[in-house]
Design a protein around this motif. Sequence first.
Motif, short mmCIF file in Angstrom:
data_model
loop_
_atom_site.label_atom_id
_atom_site.label_comp_id
_atom_site.label_asym_id
_atom_site.label_seq_id
_atom_site.Cartn_x
_atom_site.Cartn_y
_atom_site.Cartn_z
N GLU A 143 65.05 132.11 27.07
CA GLU A 143 64.24 133.66 27.17
C GLU A 143 65.47 134.62 27.64
O GLU A 143 65.16 135.89 27.09
CB GLU A 143 63.23 133.65 28.57
N ARG A 175 62.74 130.36 16.18
CA ARG A 175 61.77 131.27 16.38
C ARG A 175 62.21 132.77 16.72
O ARG A 175 61.69 133.40 17.42
CB ARG A 175 60.92 130.88 17.56
N ARG A 185 61.78 137.03 19.69
CA ARG A 185 61.16 135.86 18.90
C ARG A 185 59.88 136.25 18.48
O ARG A 185 59.26 137.16 18.68
CB ARG A 185 61.09 134.89 20.31
N TRP A 186 59.45 135.15 17.87
CA TRP A 186 57.99 135.33 17.14
C TRP A 186 56.84 135.33 17.87
O TRP A 186 55.95 136.12 17.54
CB TRP A 186 57.78 133.94 16.20
N GLU A 187 56.97 134.80 18.98
CA GLU A 187 55.87 135.33 20.02
C GLU A 187 55.91 136.39 20.77
O GLU A 187 55.09 136.70 21.57
CB GLU A 187 55.84 133.97 20.80
N GLU A 188 57.02 137.20 20.63
CA GLU A 188 57.17 138.48 21.18
C GLU A 188 57.00 139.50 20.54
O GLU A 188 57.24 140.66 20.96
CB GLU A 188 58.76 138.50 21.62
N THR A 231 51.58 125.22 17.04
CA THR A 231 51.76 126.01 18.20
C THR A 231 50.95 127.40 17.74
O THR A 231 50.95 128.46 18.79
CB THR A 231 53.08 126.58 18.38
N GLY A 232 50.08 127.37 16.78
CA GLY A 232 49.33 128.64 16.55
C GLY A 232 49.64 129.39 15.21
O GLY A 232 50.32 128.88 14.45
N LEU A 274 51.16 132.02 12.48
CA LEU A 274 52.26 132.43 12.16
C LEU A 274 52.20 133.41 10.88
O LEU A 274 52.09 132.92 9.92
CB LEU A 274 53.54 131.23 12.04
N ALA A 310 55.67 136.84 13.09
CA ALA A 310 54.82 137.12 14.22
C ALA A 310 53.70 135.91 14.67
O ALA A 310 52.97 135.58 13.84
CB ALA A 310 54.07 138.39 14.17
N ALA A 311 53.92 135.43 15.50
CA ALA A 311 52.90 134.34 16.10
C ALA A 311 51.57 135.23 16.42
O ALA A 311 51.13 135.34 17.55
CB ALA A 311 53.28 133.56 17.14
N LEU A 312 50.87 135.72 15.39
CA LEU A 312 49.55 136.64 15.61
C LEU A 312 48.55 136.04 14.49
O LEU A 312 48.96 135.75 13.32
CB LEU A 312 49.95 137.81 15.56
#
Length: 312
Positions: free
Chosen positions: A214, A227, A241-244, A264-265, A267, A280-282
């Motif tokens: 982090e 990521r 990161r992708w999840e940010e 993890t979902g 992408l 983006a992890a969306l």
Amino acid sequence: MRLEGVTKGFPGGGGVFGVDLEVGEGEILVLLGASGSGKSTLLNLIAGLLRPDRGRIHLQGREVTHLPPERRGLAYVFQDYGLWPHLTALEHLLLVMPKPDRKEALALLERVGLGAHAHKCPHQLSGGQRQRVALARALARHPGVVLLDEPFAALDPVLREGLRLEVRRLLKEAGTAAIHVTHDPDEALALADRVGVMAGGRLLEVGPPRALYENPKELQTFLAFGRANLLEGEGVWQAFRWEEVALDPQGWPGRVEALLWTRTGPLARVRLREGGVVFAALPLQEGEEVRLAPKRVRSWPRNLLSLEKTPS
Ligand SMILES: Nc1ncnc2c1ncn2[C@@H]1O[C@H](COP(=O)(O)OP(=O)(O)OP(=O)(O)O)[C@@H](O)[C@H]1O
């Protein structure tokens, strides 16, 4: 275990340079880094399979820099297991125990889940079972330090995930310090008490896995965990990161080029109108026009990035 300024240069320019490191009793340190970053060389120096050009190595309070491997009180687990074809699992353990003890060896095999396989030779065991024999053999020596060099590399991904947690449990039960080498960020995050990130033969940064993931100090550390989005800003790299990444009406306009489903979902790969690509992890739709912004950004000077940094 303590390393002070450990250096070993190879004629081609590779090697490890000025490594300082302490690993506490019972601590699991994972060395993470790209291929060629010097991880195996560092393990081989600690094991005594290579001699350093400079620096000192202390194990369990005594200097071992000039001792041969067999007098260093450590055990090594390799990715190819290093088992003997004609010995059973039990015999592997008895052969290396300081005081061979059948009962203790069987108990150790039981602990690594091989109770029913004690009398089998390597060819009668699966890859995961062989790796457990190698680990049990390492622990049977009662070593001060266990060195593990990509021990799961030859195993299938599902098995690897299960073994990570098992190996962590076994090392913790044994209370042995361990240095585990991998280039798999998930493995590093799951196994480590602390992670050490290597690049270009240097140990760049050491810290608890989540803190390094982090809040890395070094750009190379940020990249080592993957990521990663990296965009060019005014003289800086903007890293997140992708999840940010979030949808944001004020954000950068772009178009979703592709959507993948991962464990993890979702992408999404988004091509920005101003150029560049953001992952983006969306859960977006392919072809959708979106506006995106990072929820947090870390910046590093642009001149820092020479990804294949080799020491001068
Ligand atoms: N015996 C050797 N002679 C010359 N160069 C070497 C030798 N061993 C390693 N090197 C070089 O030293 C550098 C570090 O190699 P090392 O094997 O330690 O990397 P690594 O991080 O373990 O990589 P991998 O993940 O691919 O195993 C590389 O550039 C490699 O080419």
